[in-house]
Write an enzyme that holds these catalytic residues in place. Structure first.
Site, short mmCIF file in Angstrom:
data_model
loop_
_atom_site.label_atom_id
_atom_site.label_comp_id
_atom_site.label_asym_id
_atom_site.label_seq_id
_atom_site.Cartn_x
_atom_site.Cartn_y
_atom_site.Cartn_z
N LYS A 44 40.12 31.57 42.87
CA LYS A 44 39.72 32.55 41.85
C LYS A 44 40.97 33.10 41.17
O LYS A 44 41.87 33.61 41.84
CB LYS A 44 38.92 33.69 42.47
CG LYS A 44 38.43 34.70 41.45
CD LYS A 44 37.45 35.68 42.07
CE LYS A 44 38.11 36.88 42.70
NZ LYS A 44 38.68 37.85 41.74
N ASP A 76 31.96 42.02 25.25
CA ASP A 76 32.34 42.40 23.88
C ASP A 76 31.17 42.00 22.98
O ASP A 76 30.11 41.60 23.48
CB ASP A 76 33.65 41.67 23.49
CG ASP A 76 34.46 42.45 22.47
OD1 ASP A 76 33.86 42.98 21.50
OD2 ASP A 76 35.69 42.52 22.61
N THR A 135 30.40 46.38 42.60
CA THR A 135 30.14 47.08 43.86
C THR A 135 30.91 48.39 43.94
O THR A 135 30.63 49.23 44.79
CB THR A 135 30.52 46.19 45.06
OG1 THR A 135 31.82 45.67 44.83
CG2 THR A 135 29.55 45.06 45.24
O1 C5P Z 1 40.90 40.99 49.09
P1 C5P Z 1 39.42 40.89 49.00
O2 C5P Z 1 38.81 39.84 49.91
O3 C5P Z 1 38.71 42.22 49.07
O4 C5P Z 1 39.25 40.31 47.51
C1 C5P Z 1 38.06 40.17 46.91
C2 C5P Z 1 38.24 39.64 45.51
O5 C5P Z 1 36.96 39.72 44.87
C3 C5P Z 1 39.17 40.45 44.62
O6 C5P Z 1 39.79 39.54 43.70
C4 C5P Z 1 38.27 41.40 43.88
O7 C5P Z 1 38.73 41.70 42.59
C5 C5P Z 1 36.99 40.59 43.77
N1 C5P Z 1 35.75 41.38 43.70
C6 C5P Z 1 35.32 42.29 44.65
N2 C5P Z 1 34.14 42.97 44.52
C7 C5P Z 1 33.40 42.76 43.46
C8 C5P Z 1 33.79 41.84 42.50
C9 C5P Z 1 34.98 41.17 42.66
O8 C5P Z 1 35.97 42.50 45.64
N3 C5P Z 1 32.24 43.39 43.35
#
Ligand code: C5P
Length: 253
Positions: A44, A76, A135
């Protein structure tokens, strides 16, 4: 199970793991991809790396053999999102995303632009994912600041259905919402879930988390994992442990 069956299951488990390249520099991302691409299915690229390095980041991950989920969360007017979607389609990401709350005109314009551009450029059509509700937005903020009166689960389901009606391939959702989304939108609608923590990992700022196996059991197609892998002393071993757990969950299903 036969040896080939076990290998097939390990491959499927690996394909379902997406590692968040949450780093500020391309060189760091490249070394992560080199280290991990044998053990994970997708990478990602989010706002930090893309803001720093731009399309080159997508190109390099692909050159190194990784599939890409481009997490830029577009939102947008329809014309602007459609034009950006054309550019992103040409980059060759497997998935990219936009806020479902941008509304049906924006979502449909993007989906049409992606389909058209993929044919024109002769590239595989990326899956467009909708972000339902971040979230990080709790119920009181949804109600009091954003003036949305319905409950969080109802809001998430409504946006997932909107995304599906507009032709999106799936949504990004918390694993705790995955079962509801699966029930509402059926099989074949892709559900990508961040907020994953192996049982012994630190929570950091994540609160509503599930383990990798729980996420699959709840209906996730892909899990996104960042810090539990990036901060591990042996990152490849951390990936392998998660893939083993996912394989176990697939076997139990
Ligand atoms: O480090 P961690 O496992 O928490 O990373 C989760 C990834 O998913 C990060 O790149 C974060 O921006 C993304 N993310 C998230 N919660 C969301 C949407 C995206 O943690 N609701």
């Amino acid at each position: 199970m036969s040896r080939s069956g076990i290998l097939e299951q390990m491959r499927e488990a690996k394909d379902r793991l997406c590692v968040a390249l949450d780093v500020p520099k391309l060189a760091e991302a490249e070394s992560l991809v080199r280290e991990l691409h044998g053990s994970v299915g997708m990478f990602k690229i989010g706002l930090e790396l893309y803001s720093a390095e731009g399309p080159r980041a997508v190109e390099r991950v692909r050159e190194l053999g990784g599939r890409v989920f481009l997490d830029l969360k577009l939102h947008d007017i329809p014309n602007t999102v459609a034009r950006a979607a054309r550019v992103l389609t040409r980059l060759g990401a497997s998935f990219f995303n936009m806020h479902a709350s941008g509304g049906s005109a924006m979502l449909r314009a993007a989906v049409d632009a992606v389909a058209d551009e993929a044919v024109k450029a002769g590239v595989e059509r990326p899956g467009v994912l909708g972000v339902t509700l971040l979230t990080s937005v709790p119920a009181d903020v949804l109600h009091d600041e954003l003036a949305v009166s319905r409950a969080v689960p109802d809001h998430v389901i409504a946006l997932a259905r909107l995304a599906q009606d507009c032709g999106l391939a799936g949504v990004v959702a918390s694993a705790q919402e995955a079962r509801m989304v699966r029930n509402a939108c059926g099989v074949g609608f892709t559900i990508v879930t961040p907020g994953i923590r192996p049982r012994d990992a630190a929570l950091a700022d994540q609160r509503r988390v599930t383990t990798p196996a729980e996420a699959l059991a709840l209906g996730s197609d892909y899990i996104v994992v960042g810090r539990p892998i990036l901060d591990a002393p042996d990152r490849a071993a951390a990936c392998r442990a998660i893939v083993d757990e996912l394989a176990g969950a697939l076997q139990a299903a």
